[in-house]
Design a protein around this motif. Structure first.
Motif, mmCIF file in Angstrom:
data_model
loop_
_atom_site.group_PDB
_atom_site.id
_atom_site.type_symbol
_atom_site.label_atom_id
_atom_site.label_comp_id
_atom_site.label_asym_id
_atom_site.label_seq_id
_atom_site.Cartn_x
_atom_site.Cartn_y
_atom_site.Cartn_z
ATOM 1 N N UNK A 693 0.842 -1.186 0.000
ATOM 2 C CA UNK A 693 0.000 0.000 0.000
ATOM 3 C C UNK A 693 0.880 1.240 0.000
ATOM 4 N N UNK A 694 0.724 2.050 -1.016
ATOM 5 C CA UNK A 694 1.398 3.344 -1.077
ATOM 6 C C UNK A 694 0.370 4.398 -0.694
ATOM 7 N N UNK A 695 0.457 4.940 0.535
ATOM 8 C CA UNK A 695 -0.558 5.897 0.989
ATOM 9 C C UNK A 695 -0.774 7.063 0.045
ATOM 10 N N UNK A 696 0.266 7.410 -0.719
ATOM 11 C CA UNK A 696 0.139 8.543 -1.646
ATOM 12 C C UNK A 696 -0.780 8.209 -2.809
ATOM 13 N N UNK A 697 -0.964 6.900 -3.064
ATOM 14 C CA UNK A 697 -1.794 6.488 -4.195
ATOM 15 C C UNK A 697 -3.145 5.919 -3.776
ATOM 16 N N UNK A 698 -3.361 5.771 -2.472
ATOM 17 C CA UNK A 698 -4.604 5.198 -1.966
ATOM 18 C C UNK A 698 -5.475 6.277 -1.347
ATOM 19 N N UNK A 699 -6.713 5.934 -1.074
ATOM 20 C CA UNK A 699 -7.611 6.840 -0.358
ATOM 21 C C UNK A 699 -8.295 6.085 0.779
ATOM 22 N N UNK A 716 -5.631 5.198 4.318
ATOM 23 C CA UNK A 716 -4.913 4.844 3.081
ATOM 24 C C UNK A 716 -3.783 3.834 3.274
ATOM 25 N N UNK A 717 -3.213 3.772 4.474
ATOM 26 C CA UNK A 717 -2.062 2.892 4.685
ATOM 27 C C UNK A 717 -2.431 1.589 5.388
ATOM 28 N N UNK A 722 -6.874 -5.478 8.277
ATOM 29 C CA UNK A 722 -6.232 -4.922 9.466
ATOM 30 C C UNK A 722 -7.186 -4.018 10.237
ATOM 31 N N UNK A 723 -7.984 -3.232 9.523
ATOM 32 C CA UNK A 723 -8.938 -2.341 10.183
ATOM 33 C C UNK A 723 -10.009 -3.143 10.917
ATOM 34 N N UNK A 773 -8.154 -8.869 2.599
ATOM 35 C CA UNK A 773 -6.730 -8.712 2.875
ATOM 36 C C UNK A 773 -6.047 -7.783 1.888
ATOM 37 N N UNK A 774 -6.660 -7.597 0.696
ATOM 38 C CA UNK A 774 -5.979 -6.804 -0.327
ATOM 39 C C UNK A 774 -6.902 -5.855 -1.087
ATOM 40 N N UNK A 775 -8.136 -6.242 -1.322
ATOM 41 C CA UNK A 775 -9.045 -5.412 -2.110
ATOM 42 C C UNK A 775 -9.548 -4.231 -1.285
#
Length: 786
Positions: A693-699, A716-717, A722-723, A773-775
């Motif tokens: 996960x690149x926080x700069x590219x996620x929301x 984003x990270x 995990x949440x 886990x990923x989506x």
């Protein structure tokens, strides 16, 4: 009639109907569909249903999962996915008839009920929205784990005292001498009801069951009505006493206190009805469930011995007993709008009997469902407590009681056995448990006579359902066979010779790699019908994260290990007219079992096996011997690389393609089948890039958990998984790479940004499930069925 792909074969003159017309009776249901012989004969008041509901409707589960019963006047639903979907949608499938008399009573019995003022109203069990959920939330607090813990000392005390009464007798009827009275005492204590004459309450409770879910004969209806009427009046009298001291402990007093703040939600009529229904609901199901569990465990002495030797297995044994032989056989729902269930049109106004006990034996969800497997990692998926917003509020109280009862019996009477007897049940559609349960033992062998200290040991009670990661299966390596220079085949067996679950092609097991903290998934490649062993083949991959190296370096004949499963996220469609199998290298492991099954079924199939050279292709000799010309070998060293585009140039109607192998091969397959129907290609990958996960590219986005009634923010990270875990929501997971399918969750709303390699194109397009886990969310919000 809408066809069902797994129904019985059809004759040519009935191509649009899923049933063999030779089995039809000439009768038609309310939609004009023909009634089969099985549907016409269905009678839930027969002894066959009372003794074993899942076996009684096995024919339906396998051939006709949704049918109309002329005798009952209900549509009957028997498969897991259909029933879970019904529970999830309580608007289309109203619970309003859950407490309606399934057998209408005559005018004389109705007059008796009227003279008692009987007016059972809506309760949490049978009320619709928007009334239900506000009431449930207002009254939920006493059912939370932290509040239920306060009842544990009483349950332990009662279990000890009741066993003390017969411990030296050598023979007891567990139902009469313990399993009815203790849950009733706990129920009354929980509700805040004074312990009046329990024998009378037992008779009232049985009468309520017969009146609501049974088929009392005309001559019995008046006596039942008198008992129900007396029960109703007693409930009102108890409630009147409680109003004099609403600060006293108990759930009903809690309801009275909540009435002050929410008079429009907690009404007088509700409290009276809930008093009566609560006395039944809070104890009868637990009493029956424990009796069923003890009967089941003692019928399987090796399983009983296991939990006696290892009490940590008790929580999962409780879940497996609730699945295999629970106390709730079926529930009912009313259809409020024209809909479909299992592809069958069901008109508004129809009544449904949803056979949850059958769903709990559905092979599509539970591997080797008839096997009692106390290490089953998805046992708690059972529907005995229902599902969704109407799931049983008292489920964790029942779990606590059952765990404590089993602990007391296994600790003090491990030498207990079933006495010779015939089991009888109160005939009804929904609640079941033996009326008597006679057991025997030799008092001279009571462990406490020589080990009095064992009475001081207490096994921790697990509140809530067990995590899948808390249960694993001890196995021993029986044989190691080197298939190629870098692939070994392992045969794994039970250390005590106990049977292992049968599995379906495509299934895998999870191996715990010693104390490394690693858990890795390996496809089963042996004979699915072999209950003596699991077989896997493992490629040593130096580029992996260590799982395959651990297997190669540490597992020798006689080595002990622990596994979970089997589980299946790569299931074979056995109804497909044409099957095309494509395997690359070690990807042959799930495909080999699939091809063997296709051969056994007599299906049209072909197996394309790709590899560097024949010497590097595991299982090749056995496959050649079994499949002959249906096996096509593509060995790179011989210049025989597979031209996938040419092989799959022309889509074949109804064909399914199953593939497992390197990512490059599977990507080529996806390109080669882009013009095929969206769900034609089904793949399993054994390697993928770990998600980053690149926080700069996620929301960030919000996730609403529909069944829990809470919302979770996913920054984003952070992954959704995990949440969820940070919010104490237990979701199964293994690979954390979108590879194994363990963390699949149903999506009820919002658009998903799919990043897994498990779902097919059609499944992704449906937007009704995701791998957490990923989506991620494509927008700002997702609604999940958690």
């Amino acid at each position: 009639m809408t066809p069902d792909a797994s129904a019985a074969p059809v004759r040519a003159d009935a191509a649009r109907c899923p049933f063999d017309h030779s089995a039809l009776t000439g009768q038609t249901g309310p939609t004009g569909c023909p009634v089969t012989a099985g549907a016409a004969a269905f009678d839930p008041f027969e002894d066959g249903y009372q003794q074993d509901p899942p076996d009684y409707v096995r024919w339906s589960r396998e051939q006709e999962p949704v049918f109309f019963s002329p005798r009952l006047g209900y549509w009957v639903v028997t498969r897991y996915d259909d029933i879970k979907a019904i529970f999830r949608d309580n608007l289309t499938f109203s619970p309003s008839i859950a407490l309606e008399k399934i057998t209408p009573t005559g005018p004389e019995a109705n007059a008796v009920l009227a003279q008692y003022g009987f007016a059972l109203n809506r309760t949490l069990v049978n009320e619709d929205e928007p009334a239900h959920m506000p009431r449930r939330r207002v009254l939920m607090e006493p059912f939370t784990p932290e509040h239920l813990k306060a009842h544990e000392p009483l349950v332990r005390q009662l279990a000890r005292e009741y066993v003390d009464r017969f411990i030296d007798d050598g023979r007891a009827d567990l139902v009469d001498q313990m399993l009815w009275e203790v849950p009733l005492t706990v129920a009354l204590h929980f509700l805040g009801v004074p312990e009046d004459d329990m024998d009378q309450l037992r008779q009232y409770s049985i009468a309520h069951t017969v009146n609501t879910w049974g088929r009392p004969k005309p001559e019995e209806q008046v006596a039942v009505a008198h008992a129900v009427g007396n029960f109703w009046q007693l409930a009102g009298q108890i409630l009147d006493k409680m109003r004099q001291d609403p600060e006293a402990p108990g759930w009903m007093q809690y309801g009275l206190r909540q009435q002050r703040e929410h008079p429009e939600v907690v009404t007088d009529s509700y409290l009276h009805s809930m008093m009566m229904a609560g006395i039944v609901a809070a104890h009868e199901t637990t009493a029956n469930a424990t009796a069923n569990a003890m009967k089941l465990l003692l019928q399987h002495p090796h399983v009983w011995r296991e939990i006696c030797e290892d009490p940590s297995l008790i929580p999962n044994a409780v879940e497996e007993c609730l699945r295999h032989n629970g106390s709730v056989a079926a529930w009912r729902r009313l259809v409020t709008a024209d809909t479909q269930v299992g592809g069958i049109d069901i008109p508004a106004g129809s009544k449904l009997l949803i056979v949850t006990s059958s769903a709990n034996h559905d092979e599509r969800h539970f591997a080797d469902a008839d096997l009692l497997d106390i290490r089953r990692d998805n046992a708690s998926d059972h529907l005995t407590f229902g599902y969704g917003s109407h799931q049983c509020m008292g489920k964790n109280l029942a779990r606590m009681e059952m765990q404590i009862f089993l602990e007391e019996f296994t600790r003090r009477l491990p030498h207990m056995r079933l006495a010779e007897q015939t089991f009888s049940y109160v005939p009804n559609t929904s609640f079941r448990g033996p009326e008597h349960l006679w057991v025997e033992w030799d008092p001279a062998r009571n462990p406490e006579r020589t080990q009095p200290a064992l009475l001081r040991h207490e096994q921790p009670v697990r509140m809530g359902e067990p995590s899948r990661h808390t249960v694993s299966r001890p196995l021993v390596v029986a044989r190691v066979t080197r298939l190629t220079r870098d692939v070994v085949q392992l045969r794994l067996v039970s250390p005590h010779g106990a049977p292992l679950p049968r599995w379906q092609p495509g299934a895998h097991i999870d191996i715990e790699c010693g104390d490394t903290g690693l858990s890795r998934q390996y496809s089963l490649c042996g004979d699915p019908a072999d209950t003596h062993a699991f077989e896997i083949a493992v490629l040593r991959d130096e580029a992996s994260r260590g799982g395959s190296a651990w297997v190669h370096d540490h597992l020798r004949e006689g080595a002990a290990l622990r596994v979970r499963g089997p589980r299946n996220h790569f299931r074979l469609d056995e109804g497909a007219p044409k099957l095309i199998f494509v395997a690359g290298g070690i990807g042959i492991t799930p495909i080999a079992a699939m091809a063997q099954r296709a051969q056994a079924l007599g299906r049209d199939y072909v197996l394309h096996y790709c590899g560097r050279s024949r010497a590097d292709m595991p299982l090749l000799a056995a496959l050649q011997a079994r499949h002959g010309a249906r096996l096509v070998v593509h060995a790179k060293a011989e210049g025989q690389r597979a031209d996938l585009a040419a092989l799959l140039a022309t889509p074949q109607p109804g064909a399914r393609i199953y593939a497992c192998g390197p990512a490059r091969m599977l990507s080529a397959l996806e390109a080669a089948t882009a013009h095929w129907p969206a769900d034609a290609l089904r793949t399993e990958r054994f390697q993928t890039d770990a998600p980053t996960l690149d926080p700069a590219k996620e929301h960030g986005f919000d996730v609403e958990l529909k069944d829990s009634g809470i919302s979770v923010h996913v920054p984003p990270d952070q992954t959704v998984l995990a949440a969820l875990k940070a919010a104490n929501i237990d979701v199964p997971s293994d690979c954390c790479e979108g590879l194994c399918g363990s963390c699949e969750v149903r999506v009820l709303g919002g658009a998903v940004d799919h990043r897994d390699v498990v779902l097919t194109r059609a499944e992704r397009d449906a937007q009704d499930r995701m791998m957490v886990c990923c989506s991620r969310a494509a927008g700002q919000r997702l609604v999940l069925a958690l």
